[in-house]
Scaffold this motif. Structure first.
Motif, PDB file in Angstrom:
ATOM      1  N   LYS A  34      -1.539 -10.850  12.270  1.00  0.00           N
ATOM      2  CA  LYS A  34      -1.928  -9.633  12.975  1.00  0.00           C
ATOM      3  C   LYS A  34      -3.088  -9.978  13.899  1.00  0.00           C
ATOM      4  O   LYS A  34      -4.088 -10.552  13.460  1.00  0.00           O
ATOM      5  CB  LYS A  34      -2.366  -8.572  11.954  1.00  0.00           C
TER       6      LYS A  34
ATOM      7  N   ASP B 144       0.091   3.734   9.395  1.00  0.00           N
ATOM      8  CA  ASP B 144      -1.305   3.285   9.371  1.00  0.00           C
ATOM      9  C   ASP B 144      -2.092   3.935   8.229  1.00  0.00           C
ATOM     10  O   ASP B 144      -3.318   3.986   8.275  1.00  0.00           O
ATOM     11  CB  ASP B 144      -2.021   3.540  10.713  1.00  0.00           C
TER      12      ASP B 144
ATOM     13  N   HIS C  83      -2.350  -0.060   5.164  1.00  0.00           N
ATOM     14  CA  HIS C  83      -3.409  -0.886   4.597  1.00  0.00           C
ATOM     15  C   HIS C  83      -3.427  -0.558   3.119  1.00  0.00           C
ATOM     16  O   HIS C  83      -3.587   0.605   2.749  1.00  0.00           O
ATOM     17  CB  HIS C  83      -4.738  -0.605   5.291  1.00  0.00           C
TER      18      HIS C  83
ATOM     19  N   HIS D 119       3.425  -0.119   8.797  1.00  0.00           N
ATOM     20  CA  HIS D 119       2.005  -0.266   9.130  1.00  0.00           C
ATOM     21  C   HIS D 119       1.185   0.491   8.090  1.00  0.00           C
ATOM     22  O   HIS D 119       1.032   1.705   8.170  1.00  0.00           O
ATOM     23  CB  HIS D 119       1.708   0.265  10.533  1.00  0.00           C
TER      24      HIS D 119
HETATM   25 ZN    ZN Z   1      -3.819  -0.327  10.917  1.00  0.00          ZN
END
Ligand code: ZN
Length: 426
Positions: A185, A336, A94, A92
């Motif tokens: 997603k 994340d 970005h 996970h």
């Molecule tokens: Zn995320």
């Protein structure tokens, strides 16, 4: 030299071994890495410690694993007192400019992006098929996630398509697939509790149709859901994975059993709710700090706001991870990054420590970062140390299968069989 001839040459150096049923291209071809042996090392193969042995790499791939006698033609790396692992997979992230180089310098050789600019996807797909030298982690990506106007994530200045009441969902998902999304997603986020504002999100009917459309396109559907009720909605719609654990409340035995029956994996991302504990720990670790880029240091120095009176999301989320893991739900490691004091690559070292504190054994936490993501996301060429697989490897001092923080004592990283320069950018 033909591939066949070069393969014979490599194999003749290691007689009597289990070898890959693949052609090993010559080192000179296509800029692939040379051949080398990591000798007499503790091997964590992605699932378990297989004991001490040696690993032969040639042409960017693992050629043999076992009791090897290296020839003088091979460069030899001494594994005494060290552990060799598959390169890590962060499930996970970005991605942004520079993030994949940051990831690689901390042993994260593959990143699974969960919402970002789709314009990079064609290039990412080409790169991840190659075994050429690279200074970047490989990337799989959801591309643009599925959410509604005014819904999560609110990113001022970045326009992307969103689902409204009039949207043809089948078409919307087809467009994402056409853009190169490797999986779909979907955001289930209704906001709150006060003082956080409520947020609009997909209706349950829209949500179900998105998941069904993803499956018709043979794409996995993964879901952002931070609340138990929404996690259950996702599982009931046959979602393939939850990319956060729910941390609003502890799941009871029936809830955990339902998630287990649904077959979804969970990427807990405990680092998102640790209030910077993991980042502070990393910034205080001399095994970590010399290798941080300016961007990584900047991100780790962020202080996620503490909300007085808020439930302890880390404690609740960790309890849910423990129960899900005990019930047999696949747990995958993800950070994340770069959200909330997390930086690509380095924050995996903190996330794995969170998973161990939550109740996974160090071995299970390492599997959550290697073989388990490869299995759940269908990445067939990586995540384990086995003949034929891509030579994405991490060599560390000590034994992270007993002390997970030994993962920070990195002595070498190889991507596609090439050594990785850990020097951070200026
Ligand atoms: Zn995320």
């Amino acid at each position: 030299m033909s591939h066949r001839a070069s393969r014979r040459r490599v194999l003749s150096l290691v007689p009597g071994l289990a070898v890959a049923a693949v052609a090993v291209p010559s080192a000179a071809a296509a800029g692939t890495g040379g051949s080398f042996v990591i000798r007499d090392v503790r091997i964590f193969d992605g699932r378990q410690v297989t004991g001490r042995g040696s690993v032969l790499v040639a042409g960017g791939r693992i050629v043999a694993v076992g009791d090897l006698s290296p020839s003088s033609r091979h460069r030899v790396h001494d594994g005494e007192g060290r552990t060799l692992l598959p390169g890590l997979i962060d499930c996970h992230v970005h991605s942004f400019e520079g993030s994949r180089a940051d990831a690689l310098r901390f042993g994260v050789t593959t990143e699974l992006d969960m919402f970002s600019d789709p314009s990079v996807l064609a290039d990412a797909r080409r790169r991840r098929r190659s075994v050429a030298r690279t200074d970047q982690a490989d990337l799989w990506s959801a591309g643009v996630g599925v959410t509604v106007p005014g819904g999560h994530p609110l990113r001022p200045g970045w326009e992307f398509p969103r689902v409204t009441a009039d949207t043809d969902i089948e078409r919307f998902v087809a467009d994402r697939v056409a853009e190169g999304s490797d999986y779909v997603k979907v955001i289930l986020e209704n906001g709150g509790p006060p003082p956080r504002p409520a947020l609009p999100t997909l209706t349950t009917d829209q949500f179900r149709r998105v998941i069904a459309a993803a499956h018709r396109h043979r794409r996995r559907a993964v879901v952002h859901a931070e609340k138990l009720s929404l996690a259950l909605t996702a599982v009931r719609a046959a979602a393939d994975g939850l990319v956060h654990v729910f941390w609003d409340t502890e799941g009871g035995p029936d809830d955990i059993a339902e998630i287990r029956r649904g077959g979804a994996f969970v990427v807990p991302t405990l680092s998102v709710v640790d209030r910077g504990i993991g980042a502070r720990d990393l910034l205080a670790d001399a095994r970590v700090t010399p290798w941080l880029s300016g961007a990584q240091r900047y991100l780790l120095e962020q202080r996620p706001e503490d909300r007085p009176g808020r439930p302890d999301f880390l404690k609740v989320g960790s309890a849910n991870v423990r129960r899900l893991h005990a019930a047999g739900v696949p747990i995958l490691a993800g950070t994340d990054a770069p959200i909330r004091a997390n930086a690509n690559g380095v924050s995996m070292l903190a996330e794995l420590a969170h998973l161990v504190r939550a109740g996974l054994s160090p071995r299970a936490a390492l599997a959550a970062a290697t073989s388990a993501p490869a299995r759940e996301f269908g990445l067939t060429d990586r995540g384990r140390i086995a003949p034929g697989l891509r030579a994405d490897l991490l060599l560390v001092d000590g034994d992270p299968t007993t002390d997970i923080t030994d993962l920070r004592a990195i002595t070498a990283i190889w991507k596609n069989g090439h050594p990785v320069d850990r020097t951070p950018p200026e």
